[in-house]
Design a protein around this motif. Structure first.
Motif, PDB file in Angstrom:
ATOM      1  N   LYS A  22      28.973  42.906  33.596  1.00 35.00           N
ATOM      2  CA  LYS A  22      29.164  43.687  34.543  1.00 35.00           C
ATOM      3  C   LYS A  22      30.190  43.444  35.529  1.00 35.00           C
ATOM      4  O   LYS A  22      30.658  44.434  36.148  1.00 35.00           O
ATOM      5  N   GLU A  23      30.631  42.449  35.524  1.00 32.51           N
ATOM      6  CA  GLU A  23      31.735  41.977  36.306  1.00 32.51           C
ATOM      7  C   GLU A  23      33.108  42.264  35.787  1.00 32.51           C
ATOM      8  O   GLU A  23      34.107  42.164  36.282  1.00 32.51           O
ATOM      9  N   HIS A  24      32.976  42.452  34.327  1.00 28.30           N
ATOM     10  CA  HIS A  24      34.599  42.816  33.623  1.00 28.30           C
ATOM     11  C   HIS A  24      34.973  44.259  33.951  1.00 28.30           C
ATOM     12  O   HIS A  24      34.052  45.128  33.692  1.00 28.30           O
ATOM     13  N   ARG A  25      36.312  44.332  34.084  1.00 33.71           N
ATOM     14  CA  ARG A  25      36.883  45.818  34.175  1.00 33.71           C
ATOM     15  C   ARG A  25      38.169  45.482  33.685  1.00 33.71           C
ATOM     16  O   ARG A  25      38.960  44.464  34.018  1.00 33.71           O
ATOM     17  N   TYR A  26      38.639  46.072  32.601  1.00 28.30           N
ATOM     18  CA  TYR A  26      39.843  45.772  31.837  1.00 28.30           C
ATOM     19  C   TYR A  26      40.914  46.621  32.678  1.00 28.30           C
ATOM     20  O   TYR A  26      41.124  47.685  32.967  1.00 28.30           O
ATOM     21  N   ASN A  27      41.946  45.674  32.889  1.00 24.68           N
ATOM     22  CA  ASN A  27      43.296  46.093  33.603  1.00 24.68           C
ATOM     23  C   ASN A  27      44.402  45.066  33.139  1.00 24.68           C
ATOM     24  O   ASN A  27      44.993  44.568  34.171  1.00 24.68           O
ATOM     25  N   ASN A  28      44.773  44.959  31.895  1.00 18.54           N
ATOM     26  CA  ASN A  28      45.669  44.315  31.425  1.00 18.54           C
ATOM     27  C   ASN A  28      47.308  44.879  31.484  1.00 18.54           C
ATOM     28  O   ASN A  28      47.377  45.915  30.688  1.00 18.54           O
ATOM     29  N   LYS A  29      47.935  44.514  32.372  1.00 18.54           N
ATOM     30  CA  LYS A  29      49.334  45.046  32.585  1.00 18.54           C
ATOM     31  C   LYS A  29      50.222  44.991  31.470  1.00 18.54           C
ATOM     32  O   LYS A  29      51.010  45.584  31.254  1.00 18.54           O
TER      33      LYS A  29
END
Length: 338
Positions: free
Chosen positions: A151-158
């Motif tokens: 639930k804590e993970h959100r993908y935002n890999n630049k």
């Protein structure tokens, strides 16, 4: 004829291979042209050059009528689609060969396809879907089932964004959609802050939502994931009669999506892609067996001729999507146009 796979690079797009810029291309100059076109490539890159059959799929890059364009002293033009729809069938491998799938068969009858597209390793859903959406291997995107379900993970890999992010950056007002039975793709792989329309439900109900969405919104980019086939593999055995019945059921959903594209009036401007993340053996997957690693990949579109592809990786999906929409790829990708 020779076709070298071209890596997409941000800013520059995909360069036309040097040999395609020649005014003439015949048996007399073929040997010299081959040498000059590959002299700066490494041994591994040279192995990725396809000599037979690849021209047919090069039409995806806008090379329909290539012979005439060369005679007119023009390099092949890039064919830009207005819509790309990806139909992903979780756990389907290439088992469609063993059952009645008239809609999946259309990709073989009319499009570019292979039954030997290679899944990411390990052949697990998050790693595989992650590689397909980001264009890189799992050790780079670092997505696992535990990560994407957190639930804590959100993908935002630049460094390794998904193709959704690249399309959004290039086309700020585009309608983008991701409709997935397995919700962690929406929650844990696709970036949350870029205005993607999300949908989730069981396969049958999801299909109804997808068809309504296509006809109402006519999205520029739509990613679809069905999950019932993978569930059948885990519960019944991959390749079993019960599993194959589920594959046939999902093939019916694929047919409904075809119909919705027709109803929306966007068929001639749409690239349709179908694929799977992995296959399975027994009641599991994650290994490197042929049953787990080989998956079906197919593409149908106005500019695509019928051909059987070779040397396709699941992560190549990212480059195909971006090229089809006229969007530059990521310079960090290990992803190629088949």
């Amino acid at each position: 004829l020779l076709f070298q796979k071209v890596r997409l690079k941000r800013g520059a797009g995909a360069e036309t291979p040097a040999f395609l810029k020649e005014k003439s291309f015949n048996i007399q100059n073929f040997e010299d042209l081959l040498k000059s076109s590959t002299k700066d490539l490494s041994g591994g890159q040279k192995q990725r050059i396809a000599i037979a059959g690849a021209l047919a799929f090069f039409c995806l890059l806008g090379s329909k009528g290539l012979k005439n364009k060369q005679q007119e002293d023009k390099t092949p033009e890039r064919f830009i689609y207005q819509h790309v729809i990806i139909i992903g069938i979780d756990g389907a491998g290439n088992f469609h060969q063993n059952c009645d799938t008239p809609n999946m068969d259309k990709f073989i009858e009319k499009g570019a396809w292979t039954d030997h597209c290679r899944a990411a390793t390990p052949s697990i859903s998050a790693q595989c879907w992650g590689s397909m959406l980001t264009g890189v291997k799992p050790y780079l995107h670092k997505l696992t089932n535990d990560v994407v379900t957190s639930k804590e993970h959100r993908y935002n890999n630049k460094d390794y964004p998904t193709f959704f992010k690249l399309v959004r950056d290039a086309h700020p007002d585009a309608e983008l959609g991701s409709f997935c039975n397995w919700y962690p793709i929406n929650d844990g792989i696709v970036e949350q802050s870029i205005g993607v329309t999300f949908g989730t439900d069981y396969d049958a109900a999801l299909t109804e939502k997808i068809c309504n969405y296509i006809e109402e919104k006519k999205p520029e980019l739509l990613f679809i994931q069905f999950d019932s086939v993978d569930h059948a593999g885990h519960s019944e055995v991959y390749g079993s009669p019960e599993y194959l019945e589920t594959v046939e059921e999902v093939d019916g959903f694929v047919g409904q999506i075809f119909d919705s594209v027709d109803n929306a009036g966007i068929k001639n401007d749409t690239l349709l892609i179908i694929t799977a993340d992995h296959g399975g053996i027994g009641t599991s997957h994650g290994g490197k067996s042929e049953e787990e690693m080989n998956v079906f990949f197919g593409a149908i579109g106005k500019s695509i001729n019928k051909t059987e592809l070779t040397d396709v990786q699941g992560r190549d999906l990212a480059s195909v999507v971006c090229y089809a929409l006229g969007v530059d790829g990521n310079e960090n990708w290990d992803s190629y146009i088949p």
